[in-house]
Design a protein around this motif. Sequence first.
Motif, PDB file in Angstrom:
ATOM      1  N   GLY A   7       0.809  -1.208   0.000  1.00  0.00           N
ATOM      2  CA  GLY A   7       0.000   0.000   0.000  1.00  0.00           C
ATOM      3  C   GLY A   7       0.844   1.260   0.000  1.00  0.00           C
ATOM      4  N   GLY A   8       0.184   2.377  -0.250  1.00  0.00           N
ATOM      5  CA  GLY A   8       0.873   3.648  -0.257  1.00  0.00           C
ATOM      6  C   GLY A   8       0.022   4.720  -0.883  1.00  0.00           C
ATOM      7  N   LEU A   9       0.670   5.825  -1.181  1.00  0.00           N
ATOM      8  CA  LEU A   9       0.005   6.970  -1.797  1.00  0.00           C
ATOM      9  C   LEU A   9       0.202   6.909  -3.312  1.00  0.00           C
ATOM     10  N   VAL A  10      -0.887   7.041  -4.053  1.00  0.00           N
ATOM     11  CA  VAL A  10      -0.812   7.010  -5.510  1.00  0.00           C
ATOM     12  C   VAL A  10      -1.747   8.069  -6.075  1.00  0.00           C
ATOM     13  N   GLN A  11      -1.378   8.639  -7.189  1.00  0.00           N
ATOM     14  CA  GLN A  11      -2.208   9.668  -7.811  1.00  0.00           C
ATOM     15  C   GLN A  11      -3.382   9.050  -8.553  1.00  0.00           C
ATOM     16  N   PRO A  12      -4.467   9.780  -8.683  1.00  0.00           N
ATOM     17  CA  PRO A  12      -5.591   9.282  -9.486  1.00  0.00           C
ATOM     18  C   PRO A  12      -5.129   8.901 -10.882  1.00  0.00           C
ATOM     19  N   GLY A  13      -5.635   7.773 -11.368  1.00  0.00           N
ATOM     20  CA  GLY A  13      -5.219   7.250 -12.657  1.00  0.00           C
ATOM     21  C   GLY A  13      -3.999   6.359 -12.602  1.00  0.00           C
ATOM     22  N   GLY A  14      -3.370   6.309 -11.454  1.00  0.00           N
ATOM     23  CA  GLY A  14      -2.168   5.497 -11.296  1.00  0.00           C
ATOM     24  C   GLY A  14      -2.457   4.034 -11.028  1.00  0.00           C
ATOM     25  N   SER A  15      -1.378   3.279 -10.854  1.00  0.00           N
ATOM     26  CA  SER A  15      -1.467   1.836 -10.629  1.00  0.00           C
ATOM     27  C   SER A  15      -0.697   1.452  -9.375  1.00  0.00           C
ATOM     28  N   LEU A  16      -1.110   0.338  -8.814  1.00  0.00           N
ATOM     29  CA  LEU A  16      -0.443  -0.176  -7.619  1.00  0.00           C
ATOM     30  C   LEU A  16      -0.707  -1.669  -7.546  1.00  0.00           C
ATOM     31  N   THR A  17       0.274  -2.420  -7.093  1.00  0.00           N
ATOM     32  CA  THR A  17       0.091  -3.856  -6.895  1.00  0.00           C
ATOM     33  C   THR A  17       0.288  -4.203  -5.427  1.00  0.00           C
ATOM     34  N   LEU A  18      -0.697  -4.846  -4.855  1.00  0.00           N
ATOM     35  CA  LEU A  18      -0.612  -5.321  -3.486  1.00  0.00           C
ATOM     36  C   LEU A  18      -0.243  -6.797  -3.476  1.00  0.00           C
ATOM     37  N   SER A  19       0.448  -7.198  -2.432  1.00  0.00           N
ATOM     38  CA  SER A  19       0.823  -8.601  -2.259  1.00  0.00           C
ATOM     39  C   SER A  19       0.220  -9.140  -0.975  1.00  0.00           C
ATOM     40  N   CYS A  20      -0.177 -10.387  -1.011  1.00  0.00           N
ATOM     41  CA  CYS A  20      -0.655 -11.097   0.171  1.00  0.00           C
ATOM     42  C   CYS A  20       0.197 -12.356   0.290  1.00  0.00           C
ATOM     43  N   THR A  21       1.053 -12.379   1.298  1.00  0.00           N
ATOM     44  CA  THR A  21       1.965 -13.508   1.481  1.00  0.00           C
ATOM     45  C   THR A  21       1.436 -14.400   2.591  1.00  0.00           C
ATOM     46  N   ALA A  22       1.339 -15.690   2.276  1.00  0.00           N
ATOM     47  CA  ALA A  22       0.805 -16.657   3.232  1.00  0.00           C
ATOM     48  C   ALA A  22       1.939 -17.447   3.870  1.00  0.00           C
ATOM     49  N   SER A  23       1.863 -17.592   5.167  1.00  0.00           N
ATOM     50  CA  SER A  23       2.796 -18.467   5.870  1.00  0.00           C
ATOM     51  C   SER A  23       1.984 -19.520   6.626  1.00  0.00           C
ATOM     52  N   ARG A  24       2.431 -20.742   6.506  1.00  0.00           N
ATOM     53  CA  ARG A  24       1.741 -21.892   7.110  1.00  0.00           C
ATOM     54  C   ARG A  24       0.330 -22.071   6.556  1.00  0.00           C
ATOM     55  N   ILE A  25       0.077 -21.482   5.387  1.00  0.00           N
ATOM     56  CA  ILE A  25      -1.167 -21.695   4.653  1.00  0.00           C
ATOM     57  C   ILE A  25      -0.779 -22.040   3.228  1.00  0.00           C
ATOM     58  N   SER A  26      -1.217 -23.194   2.759  1.00  0.00           N
ATOM     59  CA  SER A  26      -0.891 -23.605   1.397  1.00  0.00           C
ATOM     60  C   SER A  26      -1.942 -23.077   0.431  1.00  0.00           C
ATOM     61  N   LEU A  27      -1.493 -22.450  -0.655  1.00  0.00           N
ATOM     62  CA  LEU A  27      -2.424 -21.968  -1.664  1.00  0.00           C
ATOM     63  C   LEU A  27      -3.012 -23.114  -2.475  1.00  0.00           C
ATOM     64  N   ASP A  28      -2.535 -24.312  -2.244  1.00  0.00           N
ATOM     65  CA  ASP A  28      -3.162 -25.500  -2.834  1.00  0.00           C
ATOM     66  C   ASP A  28      -4.397 -25.925  -2.042  1.00  0.00           C
ATOM     67  N   ARG A  29      -4.571 -25.373  -0.860  1.00  0.00           N
ATOM     68  CA  ARG A  29      -5.697 -25.732  -0.009  1.00  0.00           C
ATOM     69  C   ARG A  29      -6.559 -24.551   0.392  1.00  0.00           C
ATOM     70  N   ALA A  30      -6.119 -23.352   0.083  1.00  0.00           N
ATOM     71  CA  ALA A  30      -6.853 -22.164   0.523  1.00  0.00           C
ATOM     72  C   ALA A  30      -7.132 -21.228  -0.634  1.00  0.00           C
ATOM     73  N   ALA A  31      -8.382 -20.787  -0.726  1.00  0.00           N
ATOM     74  CA  ALA A  31      -8.711 -19.670  -1.602  1.00  0.00           C
ATOM     75  C   ALA A  31      -8.358 -18.385  -0.871  1.00  0.00           C
ATOM     76  N   ILE A  32      -7.953 -17.384  -1.624  1.00  0.00           N
ATOM     77  CA  ILE A  32      -7.591 -16.103  -1.042  1.00  0.00           C
ATOM     78  C   ILE A  32      -8.479 -15.004  -1.617  1.00  0.00           C
ATOM     79  N   GLY A  33      -9.061 -14.234  -0.735  1.00  0.00           N
ATOM     80  CA  GLY A  33      -9.886 -13.111  -1.152  1.00  0.00           C
ATOM     81  C   GLY A  33      -9.255 -11.792  -0.767  1.00  0.00           C
ATOM     82  N   TRP A  34      -9.493 -10.808  -1.597  1.00  0.00           N
ATOM     83  CA  TRP A  34      -9.094  -9.432  -1.282  1.00  0.00           C
ATOM     84  C   TRP A  34     -10.353  -8.652  -0.918  1.00  0.00           C
ATOM     85  N   PHE A  35     -10.220  -7.846   0.129  1.00  0.00           N
ATOM     86  CA  PHE A  35     -11.306  -7.022   0.626  1.00  0.00           C
ATOM     87  C   PHE A  35     -10.776  -5.619   0.875  1.00  0.00           C
ATOM     88  N   ARG A  36     -11.683  -4.686   1.056  1.00  0.00           N
ATOM     89  CA  ARG A  36     -11.263  -3.355   1.460  1.00  0.00           C
ATOM     90  C   ARG A  36     -12.321  -2.732   2.352  1.00  0.00           C
TER      91      ARG A  36
END
Length: 121
Positions: A7-36
């Motif tokens: 996260g951070g400050l971005v100007q209107p019209g800009g782009s940003l990529t967020l990351s969600c890193t899982a520890s002790r959770i396998s992405l082979d067994r868990a769906a991941i949702g993004w919320f705000r």
Amino acid sequence: QLQASGGGLVQPGGSLTLSCTASRISLDRAAIGWFRRAPGKEREALLCVSTRGNKITYADAVKGRFTISKDNAKSTVYLQMQSLKPEDTAVYYCAARPYSCEGHRSAYDPWGPGTLVTVSS
């Protein structure tokens, strides 16, 4: 555990990529949702990716602008955000649930701490 970052400050019209890193959770067994959660509003579901890689967009406000992807080897799910608007300003969270996606926040546990995105000139 889940950890959202990028996260951070971005100007209107800009782009940003967020990351969600899982520890002790396998992405082979868990769906991941993004919320705000925007100021004064309830937490809303944005997008989700299942263990099979199926992607669902729940929020009409982000369709065509936000995309979700994952890298199982890195245990990381990404939220790519483009054409950002001031109304995208919010704390962004990621959360997990078994295998498949659901559209309501109550279906997800655990949650990671959020990361703040501010869209402003």
